[in-house]
Design a protein around this motif. Structure first.
Motif, PDB file in Angstrom:
ATOM      1  N   THR A 121      20.088   4.261  38.958  1.00  0.00           N
ATOM      2  CA  THR A 121      20.049   5.407  39.877  1.00  0.00           C
ATOM      3  C   THR A 121      21.298   6.294  39.791  1.00  0.00           C
ATOM      4  OG1 THR A 121      20.916   3.963  41.610  1.00  0.00           O
ATOM      5  CG2 THR A 121      18.539   4.282  41.577  1.00  0.00           C
ATOM      6  N   SER A 122      22.353   5.800  39.159  1.00  0.00           N
ATOM      7  CA  SER A 122      23.572   6.599  39.109  1.00  0.00           C
ATOM      8  C   SER A 122      23.334   7.930  38.396  1.00  0.00           C
ATOM      9  CB  SER A 122      24.655   5.811  38.365  1.00  0.00           C
ATOM     10  OG  SER A 122      25.673   6.699  37.974  1.00  0.00           O
ATOM     11  N   PRO A 123      23.696   9.053  39.023  1.00  0.00           N
ATOM     12  CA  PRO A 123      23.476  10.367  38.396  1.00  0.00           C
ATOM     13  C   PRO A 123      24.212  10.483  37.058  1.00  0.00           C
ATOM     14  CG  PRO A 123      24.235  10.603  40.673  1.00  0.00           C
ATOM     15  CD  PRO A 123      24.331   9.139  40.335  1.00  0.00           C
ATOM     16  N   LYS A 124      25.282   9.693  36.891  1.00  0.00           N
ATOM     17  CA  LYS A 124      26.060   9.780  35.640  1.00  0.00           C
ATOM     18  C   LYS A 124      25.270   9.256  34.443  1.00  0.00           C
ATOM     19  CE  LYS A 124      30.514   9.234  37.823  1.00  0.00           C
ATOM     20  NZ  LYS A 124      31.078   8.064  38.501  1.00  0.00           N
ATOM     21  N   ARG A 125      24.309   8.379  34.718  1.00  0.00           N
ATOM     22  CA  ARG A 125      23.580   7.734  33.619  1.00  0.00           C
ATOM     23  C   ARG A 125      22.437   8.572  33.059  1.00  0.00           C
ATOM     24  NH1 ARG A 125      23.971   2.284  31.594  1.00  0.00           N
ATOM     25  NH2 ARG A 125      25.761   1.393  32.622  1.00  0.00           N
ATOM     26  N   ASN A 126      21.969   9.565  33.825  1.00  0.00           N
ATOM     27  CA  ASN A 126      20.844  10.423  33.406  1.00  0.00           C
ATOM     28  C   ASN A 126      19.635   9.615  32.916  1.00  0.00           C
ATOM     29  OD1 ASN A 126      22.448  12.533  33.984  1.00  0.00           O
ATOM     30  ND2 ASN A 126      22.877  13.126  31.880  1.00  0.00           N
ATOM     31  N   CYS A 127      19.285   8.578  33.658  1.00  0.00           N
ATOM     32  CA  CYS A 127      18.164   7.734  33.240  1.00  0.00           C
ATOM     33  C   CYS A 127      16.846   8.521  33.354  1.00  0.00           C
ATOM     34  CB  CYS A 127      18.134   6.502  34.153  1.00  0.00           C
ATOM     35  SG  CYS A 127      16.806   5.394  33.791  1.00  0.00           S
ATOM     36  N   GLN A 128      16.080   8.515  32.267  1.00  0.00           N
ATOM     37  CA  GLN A 128      14.867   9.353  32.226  1.00  0.00           C
ATOM     38  C   GLN A 128      13.686   8.686  32.942  1.00  0.00           C
ATOM     39  OE1 GLN A 128      14.417  12.097  29.140  1.00  0.00           O
ATOM     40  NE2 GLN A 128      12.596  11.078  28.387  1.00  0.00           N
ATOM     41  N   LYS A 129      13.006   9.463  33.797  1.00  0.00           N
ATOM     42  CA  LYS A 129      11.805   8.975  34.467  1.00  0.00           C
ATOM     43  C   LYS A 129      10.646   9.866  34.026  1.00  0.00           C
ATOM     44  CE  LYS A 129      14.687   9.375  37.416  1.00  0.00           C
ATOM     45  NZ  LYS A 129      16.160   9.400  37.461  1.00  0.00           N
ATOM     46  N   THR A 130       9.514   9.252  33.674  1.00  0.00           N
ATOM     47  CA  THR A 130       8.378  10.059  33.218  1.00  0.00           C
ATOM     48  C   THR A 130       7.199   9.916  34.182  1.00  0.00           C
ATOM     49  OG1 THR A 130       9.112   9.900  30.940  1.00  0.00           O
ATOM     50  CG2 THR A 130       6.793  10.448  31.271  1.00  0.00           C
ATOM     51  N   TYR A 131       6.613  11.057  34.506  1.00  0.00           N
ATOM     52  CA  TYR A 131       5.515  11.109  35.478  1.00  0.00           C
ATOM     53  C   TYR A 131       4.271  11.729  34.857  1.00  0.00           C
ATOM     54  CZ  TYR A 131       9.193  10.393  38.936  1.00  0.00           C
ATOM     55  OH  TYR A 131      10.233   9.883  39.657  1.00  0.00           O
ATOM     56  N   GLN A 132       3.134  11.146  35.198  1.00  0.00           N
ATOM     57  CA  GLN A 132       1.846  11.763  34.889  1.00  0.00           C
ATOM     58  C   GLN A 132       1.515  12.656  36.093  1.00  0.00           C
ATOM     59  OE1 GLN A 132      -0.838  10.826  32.340  1.00  0.00           O
ATOM     60  NE2 GLN A 132      -1.295  12.851  33.190  1.00  0.00           N
ATOM     61  N   VAL A 133       1.267  13.949  35.809  1.00  0.00           N
ATOM     62  CA  VAL A 133       1.078  14.887  36.917  1.00  0.00           C
ATOM     63  C   VAL A 133      -0.289  15.559  36.811  1.00  0.00           C
ATOM     64  CG1 VAL A 133       2.149  16.818  38.158  1.00  0.00           C
ATOM     65  CG2 VAL A 133       3.564  15.399  36.646  1.00  0.00           C
ATOM     66  N   ASP A 134      -1.035  15.552  37.906  1.00  0.00           N
ATOM     67  CA  ASP A 134      -2.286  16.322  37.976  1.00  0.00           C
ATOM     68  C   ASP A 134      -1.989  17.582  38.770  1.00  0.00           C
ATOM     69  OD1 ASP A 134      -3.258  14.056  36.869  1.00  0.00           O
ATOM     70  OD2 ASP A 134      -4.920  13.794  38.287  1.00  0.00           O
ATOM     71  N   LEU A 135      -2.339  18.741  38.202  1.00  0.00           N
ATOM     72  CA  LEU A 135      -1.986  20.018  38.823  1.00  0.00           C
ATOM     73  C   LEU A 135      -3.188  20.687  39.472  1.00  0.00           C
ATOM     74  CD1 LEU A 135       0.310  21.300  35.953  1.00  0.00           C
ATOM     75  CD2 LEU A 135       1.036  20.518  38.229  1.00  0.00           C
ATOM     76  N   ALA A 136      -2.911  21.481  40.522  1.00  0.00           N
ATOM     77  CA  ALA A 136      -3.989  22.210  41.194  1.00  0.00           C
ATOM     78  C   ALA A 136      -4.396  23.433  40.380  1.00  0.00           C
ATOM     79  CB  ALA A 136      -3.516  22.632  42.586  1.00  0.00           C
ATOM     80  N   GLU A 137      -3.407  24.142  39.802  1.00  0.00           N
ATOM     81  CA  GLU A 137      -3.696  25.391  39.086  1.00  0.00           C
ATOM     82  C   GLU A 137      -3.810  25.135  37.592  1.00  0.00           C
ATOM     83  OE1 GLU A 137      -4.310  27.893  40.960  1.00  0.00           O
ATOM     84  OE2 GLU A 137      -3.497  26.969  42.789  1.00  0.00           O
ATOM     85  N   THR A 138      -4.795  25.767  36.995  1.00  0.00           N
ATOM     86  CA  THR A 138      -5.031  25.599  35.554  1.00  0.00           C
ATOM     87  C   THR A 138      -3.938  26.282  34.738  1.00  0.00           C
ATOM     88  OG1 THR A 138      -7.360  25.653  36.055  1.00  0.00           O
ATOM     89  CG2 THR A 138      -6.775  25.977  33.758  1.00  0.00           C
ATOM     90  N   LEU A 139      -3.523  25.610  33.657  1.00  0.00           N
ATOM     91  CA  LEU A 139      -2.529  26.217  32.761  1.00  0.00           C
ATOM     92  C   LEU A 139      -3.243  26.794  31.538  1.00  0.00           C
ATOM     93  CD1 LEU A 139       0.071  23.280  32.623  1.00  0.00           C
ATOM     94  CD2 LEU A 139       0.226  25.350  34.018  1.00  0.00           C
ATOM     95  N   ASN A 140      -2.924  28.040  31.182  1.00  0.00           N
ATOM     96  CA  ASN A 140      -3.394  28.536  29.885  1.00  0.00           C
ATOM     97  C   ASN A 140      -2.236  28.424  28.898  1.00  0.00           C
ATOM     98  OD1 ASN A 140      -1.689  30.705  30.327  1.00  0.00           O
ATOM     99  ND2 ASN A 140      -3.312  31.958  31.242  1.00  0.00           N
ATOM    100  N   ALA A 141      -2.451  28.861  27.669  1.00  0.00           N
ATOM    101  CA  ALA A 141      -1.422  28.665  26.635  1.00  0.00           C
ATOM    102  C   ALA A 141      -0.122  29.385  26.994  1.00  0.00           C
ATOM    103  CB  ALA A 141      -1.949  29.140  25.290  1.00  0.00           C
ATOM    104  N   ALA A 142      -0.239  30.641  27.484  1.00  0.00           N
ATOM    105  CA  ALA A 142       0.968  31.422  27.781  1.00  0.00           C
ATOM    106  C   ALA A 142       1.746  30.797  28.942  1.00  0.00           C
ATOM    107  CB  ALA A 142       0.580  32.861  28.110  1.00  0.00           C
ATOM    108  N   LEU A 143       0.994  30.394  29.985  1.00  0.00           N
ATOM    109  CA  LEU A 143       1.644  29.758  31.156  1.00  0.00           C
ATOM    110  C   LEU A 143       2.339  28.469  30.752  1.00  0.00           C
ATOM    111  CD1 LEU A 143      -0.598  29.734  34.359  1.00  0.00           C
ATOM    112  CD2 LEU A 143       1.852  30.222  34.192  1.00  0.00           C
ATOM    113  N   SER A 144       1.656  27.690  29.925  1.00  0.00           N
ATOM    114  CA  SER A 144       2.236  26.415  29.481  1.00  0.00           C
ATOM    115  C   SER A 144       3.547  26.654  28.760  1.00  0.00           C
ATOM    116  CB  SER A 144       1.294  25.674  28.527  1.00  0.00           C
ATOM    117  OG  SER A 144       0.082  25.426  29.158  1.00  0.00           O
ATOM    118  N   ARG A 145       3.534  27.626  27.836  1.00  0.00           N
ATOM    119  CA  ARG A 145       4.771  27.921  27.067  1.00  0.00           C
ATOM    120  C   ARG A 145       5.897  28.318  28.017  1.00  0.00           C
ATOM    121  NH1 ARG A 145       1.400  30.248  23.194  1.00  0.00           N
ATOM    122  NH2 ARG A 145       1.624  32.309  24.114  1.00  0.00           N
TER     123      ARG A 145
END
Ligand code: URA
Length: 234
Positions: A121-145
């Motif tokens: 949890t130490s901010p100095k360590r920058n430990c990476q956390k990965t999340y699977q996210v379901d979004l309400a709004e659809t992403l198109n190619a331009a928005l994704s970029r």
């Protein structure tokens, strides 16, 4: 470790009852009766309580697949704590490494090793956390970029003055993404998507550093970490 602390950690005795047991001569170390509560015990010593050996617990490291509706602190009036799902001896010794919201599911690490959890949890360590996210709004190619770029650069969250650290976004479909962040700000993932005009519908943590949620674990189930998983955080 002090003998009274050792007894407090490895038996059902409270620290004060442990002190009484020592001073009344109920404890021996390597077959010698010890009445000094501050006596230093080594892990290799044989400690007997009323003639019976004490089995040391050692540190414990667990992963849990957190279900919806559970909180990562002690129980409140509305929600049970994830610790209620851990059916092992002395659960009160355990603490949760970082928090997930009540409506977030997935990987939660639990331990009684404060130094280990601090490394995560130490901010100095920058430990990476990965999340699977379901979004309400659809992403198109331009928005994704655009969002990939903004998350990579770092962005300002509402009511904050410091940009987020670079985050990686992987688009899986137009409403499903994987997001990896190195910080743990309050509601960070939800607020990052709010900052780009979207809304998180469902959030599931899949990994913390090199530890990935075991797909064999159903919601609410847990298992001990392997040696390799534990040492990956060193
Ligand atoms: N970010 C959130 O918004 N919620 C969580 O539970 C974890 C990360």
């Amino acid at each position: 470790m002090r003998l009274d602390k050792y007894l407090g950690q490895n038996t059902n005795l409270s620290r004060s009852l442990a002190k009484k047991a020592i001073s009344s001569g109920q404890i021996s170390v390597n077959l010698e009766c010890i009445k000094n509560t501050a006596f230093k015990v080594k892990m290799s010593d044989q400690v007997l309580y009323c003639g019976e050996p004490i089995v040391t617990l050692g540190h414990r490291y667990l992963m849990l697949n957190k279900p919806l509706g559970y909180i990562c602190s002690t129980q409140d009036e509305l929600h049970p704590s994830v610790l209620n799902l851990i059916d092992i001896d002395k659960p009160d010794r355990l603490h949760i490494v970082g928090r997930l919201d009540v409506d977030t599911t997935g990987l939660v690490l639990i331990t009684d090793d404060g130094q280990w959890s601090h490394r995560i949890t130490s901010p100095k360590r920058n430990c990476q956390k990965t999340y699977q996210v379901d979004l309400a709004e659809t992403l198109n190619a331009a928005l994704s970029r655009d969002i990939i770029e903004r998350f990579k650069k770092g962005l300002l969250l509402k009511n904050e003055f410091k940009a987020t650290l670079p985050a990686q976004l992987v688009i899986q479909s137009n409403q499903k993404v994987l997001l990896s962040i190195q910080e743990g700000r309050y509601h960070q993932v939800k607020r990052m998507f709010a900052a780009v005009g979207n809304h998180v519908e469902a959030l599931h943590r899949v990994s913390i550093g090199a530890i990935t949620l075991d797909t064999q674990l159903s919601e609410g189930e847990w298992r001990y970490l392997t040696e390799a998983e534990i040492t990956s955080m060193n």
